[in-house]
Design an enzyme around this catalytic site. Sequence first.
Site, PDB file in Angstrom:
ATOM      1  N   ARG A  36     -43.526  -9.806 -57.313  1.00  0.00           N
ATOM      2  CA  ARG A  36     -42.931 -10.946 -56.606  1.00  0.00           C
ATOM      3  C   ARG A  36     -44.040 -11.928 -56.241  1.00  0.00           C
ATOM      4  O   ARG A  36     -44.785 -11.685 -55.304  1.00  0.00           O
ATOM      5  CB  ARG A  36     -42.241 -10.408 -55.346  1.00  0.00           C
ATOM      6  N   HIS A  71     -40.701 -13.209 -49.832  1.00  0.00           N
ATOM      7  CA  HIS A  71     -39.429 -12.496 -49.977  1.00  0.00           C
ATOM      8  C   HIS A  71     -38.270 -13.491 -50.025  1.00  0.00           C
ATOM      9  O   HIS A  71     -37.455 -13.489 -50.923  1.00  0.00           O
ATOM     10  CB  HIS A  71     -39.218 -11.512 -48.835  1.00  0.00           C
ATOM     11  N   TYR A 110     -48.418  -9.559 -44.354  1.00  0.00           N
ATOM     12  CA  TYR A 110     -48.407  -8.138 -44.715  1.00  0.00           C
ATOM     13  C   TYR A 110     -49.074  -7.833 -46.059  1.00  0.00           C
ATOM     14  O   TYR A 110     -49.415  -6.698 -46.323  1.00  0.00           O
ATOM     15  CB  TYR A 110     -46.961  -7.611 -44.721  1.00  0.00           C
TER      16      TYR A 110
HETATM   17  C1  LIG Z   1     -27.607  -2.887 -47.221  1.00  0.00           C
HETATM   18  C2  LIG Z   1     -28.668  -3.876 -46.913  1.00  0.00           C
HETATM   19  N1  LIG Z   1     -29.614  -3.575 -46.018  1.00  0.00           N
HETATM   20  C3  LIG Z   1     -30.569  -4.460 -45.692  1.00  0.00           C
HETATM   21  C4  LIG Z   1     -30.603  -5.688 -46.290  1.00  0.00           C
HETATM   22  C5  LIG Z   1     -31.665  -6.683 -45.881  1.00  0.00           C
HETATM   23  N2  LIG Z   1     -32.590  -6.944 -46.958  1.00  0.00           N
HETATM   24  C6  LIG Z   1     -32.483  -8.049 -47.707  1.00  0.00           C
HETATM   25  S1  LIG Z   1     -33.591  -8.091 -48.923  1.00  0.00           S
HETATM   26  C7  LIG Z   1     -34.290  -6.634 -48.453  1.00  0.00           C
HETATM   27  C8  LIG Z   1     -35.438  -6.061 -49.235  1.00  0.00           C
HETATM   28  C9  LIG Z   1     -35.030  -5.664 -50.606  1.00  0.00           C
HETATM   29  O1  LIG Z   1     -36.117  -5.292 -51.369  1.00  0.00           O
HETATM   30  P1  LIG Z   1     -35.979  -4.879 -52.878  1.00  0.00           P
HETATM   31  O2  LIG Z   1     -34.778  -4.034 -53.091  1.00  0.00           O
HETATM   32  O3  LIG Z   1     -37.275  -4.325 -53.305  1.00  0.00           O
HETATM   33  O4  LIG Z   1     -35.669  -6.245 -53.640  1.00  0.00           O
HETATM   34  P2  LIG Z   1     -36.468  -7.614 -53.646  1.00  0.00           P
HETATM   35  O5  LIG Z   1     -35.931  -8.435 -52.490  1.00  0.00           O
HETATM   36  O6  LIG Z   1     -37.903  -7.310 -53.533  1.00  0.00           O
HETATM   37  O7  LIG Z   1     -36.109  -8.253 -54.925  1.00  0.00           O
HETATM   38  C10 LIG Z   1     -33.630  -6.140 -47.337  1.00  0.00           C
HETATM   39  C11 LIG Z   1     -34.004  -4.900 -46.666  1.00  0.00           C
HETATM   40  C12 LIG Z   1     -29.587  -5.982 -47.206  1.00  0.00           C
HETATM   41  N3  LIG Z   1     -29.522  -7.177 -47.816  1.00  0.00           N
HETATM   42  N4  LIG Z   1     -28.647  -5.083 -47.517  1.00  0.00           N
END
Ligand SMILES: Cc1ncc(C[n+]2csc(CCOP(=O)(O)OP(=O)(O)O)c2C)c(N)n1
Lengths: 370, 329
Positions: free
Chosen positions: A260, A264, A273
Site C-alpha cells: 500500500r 490507509h 506507524y
Molecule cells: C468488519 C469490519 N471491521 C472493521 C472495519 C474497519 N476497517 C476498515 S479498513 C480496516 C483495515 C483492513 O485492512 P486489510 O484487510 O489489510 O485491507 P486494506 O485496507 O489494507 O486494503 C479496518 C479494520 C471494517 N471495515 N469492517
Amino acid sequence: MKYIGKFDPQKDEVVRVMDKDGKIINPKLAPSISDEELIKAYSIMNLSRRQDDYQNKMQRQGRLLSFLSSTGQEACEVAYTMVIDPKNDFFVSGYRNNAAWLTMGQTVRNIMLYWAGNEAGAKAPEGVNSLPPNIIIGSQYSQATGIAFAEKYQGKKGVAVTTTGDGGMSEGETYEAMNFAKLHELPVVFVCENNKWAISTPTVEQTKSLNIAVKAIATGMPSIKVDGNDFLASYAVAKEAVEFARSGNGPVLIEFDTYRLGAHSSSDAPDVYRPKGEFEDRVPYEPLIRLKAYMIAKGIWSEEKQTALNEEQDKHIAAEFAWVEQNKNYPIEDIFNYQYAELTEDLKDQLAEAKEFFAKYPETKDGGHH
Amino acid sequence: MAVINNIKAVTEALDVAMDRDKNVIVFGEDVGLEGGVFRATQGLQQKYGIERSFNAPISEAMFAGVGLGMAMNGMKPVVELQFQGLGLPALQNVIANISRMRNRSRGKWTAPMVIRMPMGGGIRALEHHSEALEAIFAHIPGIKTVMPSTPYDTKGLLLAAIESPDPVIVLEPTKLYRAFKQEVPDGYYTVPIGEGYKIQEGNDLTIVTYGAQTVDCMKAVEMIKSTHPTASIELIDLRSIQPWDKKMVIESVKKTGRLLVVSEAVRSFGVPAEIIATVNENCFDSLKAPLARCTGYDVVIPYDRGEGFHQVNPQKVVEAIKKVLDYKF
Ligand SMILES: Cc1ncc(C[n+]2csc(CCOP(=O)(O)OP(=O)(O)O)c2C)c(N)n1
C-alpha cells in the site's frame, strides 16, 4: 497447469515474471498476452493512479469523502478483473478496488459520485456485474461463494472473484466461506491483496502463518502466492485460476504480494506507524514503473505516448469530477425509495412528513453536521 | 481539574482504571501504538506496555468472545470496536454469550467486561459508520448500555462501566468526540449507571434525550424562545439507556404533563418507543398532550449526501416541541 500446484505456499514460493526494472527473469512463466491488451491494462492502471491522486486532492479540499486508494496495487487489481467477463462473471469487491472497478467497466464518474456520498454511484452500469463497495470486511467472501453456488446450481458458467486484504483474512468469515466453497467445489476465486498493512496494524500482527496463501490449506483448496506488483505474473496466475474454477475444479486462493503506497484512507497518516524507510524501499517495486519499463523495452510504449495518455486521462478525470460536483445531491425521495419494492404505508407517511419539513426549512438539510 | 474533550475523557478514564488495576487491559483493531482510529487509547501502550494495550487481528466476533473468556477468569477487558456498524460480527457473542453467562451458570461465572464503540451520524463517514443501534443493545437482558454526551459523563460512566460486575456496552457519539471541552476532575470518580442528568428544570414540557441529540435539544430549547417565550422546558440527558432513569422521567412528566423523546436512531421499535410506553403506563392521569418522539426515519442511514435529511437537527426538534406545546384536546 503452469502455476497452481507448481508453486508451494508452504515453502513461500512466489510466482514472478519480471524484476523491478521490468526485465523478464522467468520467460517460461510469462503469459501470452497481446500488445493491445498490455497497453489496455497499463492504461487502466495509469488511469486508476491518476484518479487516486486527483481524489486525494479533492478530499483534502473537502469536496469528496474519505476514500481508499489502490495506489501501488493496480497491477493485481487490473489482472484479476481483466480475466473475467464483466457480464457473465462477478466481481465481489472490497472498498479499496479502484483499478479493479475500472477494469470491470465501472465509470470514473460513478466511483467519484460514490465517494462524494451519493449512493447512485454504487450502482454498476448495465452489463457490469461488479458489486457495490463492501465495507464490512470479510463478508464479501461469503457473498461471492453464494453467487458461485448459484452459478453452479443453475448450470451457468460464471465465476465469482472476490478480494480482501491481509487484515481481512483474520475475519473468521473468510475461512468459513472458503471452507464451504471447497466443500461444494464452487467456481470462486478468492483474492487476498496483501499490502502489508491493515490501517496501522502490520501483517505480522494479524497472523503468524508463513504467508496468507497457506490459510487455504486447511480447507483443502489450492492456493498460490504471486508478486502482485508484477502485472505479467498476476495476469498469468489470475487467468489460470479463473479457468481452473470455471472448469469445475473448485475454488482457489491467490495471495498477491503487494504494498500500500498510499495512506490507509485519505484521513490517515501512515508516518505515525510505518517504520522509517519502508515506503522508500518499496517504491522501486511499484507496478506502473515496472510494466512501463517492460513496454518501452518491448517497443510498444514511449514517453510521448505516456504524456499523451496522462493528458487525456487528466482531462477525463477533471471533466467527470466537474459533473459529479454539479450532480452529487439528490432529492429526499431517494433515501426512501429503495427501502422496499414498494413504499410501505408507514414510510409513505414518513416521506410526506419529511417533505413538508424540508420544504419549510431547506437549509437544515445540512443540520446533521455540527 | 483539566479542560478536555470527550475523546480525551475516554483516554483519561482508561488511564486511571489501568493505573488502579493491572487486570484492566484494552485491545481492538489498531488500539496499540496508534491508539485506535480516534486515538482514544493513545499513549496507553507506551505507559502500560504491549501486554495491556495491543492491536488485535480484525475479527470482532473473536474480540467479544476472548473478552468474555478473560472476564470470566478474573480480568477486566475493555474491548474497542472501531465503529458500531463494523462491530456487528461481535453481536452474536454479546447476545448469545456475554449477556447470558451470569444467568446460565447460575452466578458461577460472570462477564464483567466493557465493549466501547463509536456510534451515530453527522461525521460525513462511509456506509456502516453512522448507525445508531442502541435499541438493539437495550433489548438484550443481561447487559447494560450507556451513552454519555459530555466529557464529565464520558469519563465517569466509563469508569463505572469498568467497575461494574456486569457487562457494559459504552456507546460514544463520534460527532461529540471533539465537539467541545469541559472541566473534568482528575483521578477516579464515577457517574452511576442508570442515573439521568437534568440539564434544566421546567414545568410545561419534558424533553428526554441522550448522546449527540443532547446538543441538538439544547439548541432547540434556545430557539423555541422566539415563538414560545414563556414555555418552561425540562431537559433530561438520559446518559444510561438500560437501565434508564425511569424515576427521573416519570417524576418530570407528572409535573409537566408533556413529553418529547429525541433520538437520531430510526423511528420504529426504538428507545423512544420504550420510554413513551413506560410514561404512558405511569403518568396517564397527568398527560396534557400525546407523548411524542423526534427521530430519524425508518431507512438505511444515507451516505453523506442524504444524511442531513435523516439526521435529527435543532429545527426538527423545535417543530416537535411546538406540536406538543400547542396541542389542544
Ligand atoms: C468488519 C469490519 N471491521 C472493521 C472495519 C474497519 N476497517 C476498515 S479498513 C480496516 C483495515 C483492513 O485492512 P486489510 O484487510 O489489510 O485491507 P486494506 O485496507 O489494507 O486494503 C479496518 C479494520 C471494517 N471495515 N469492517
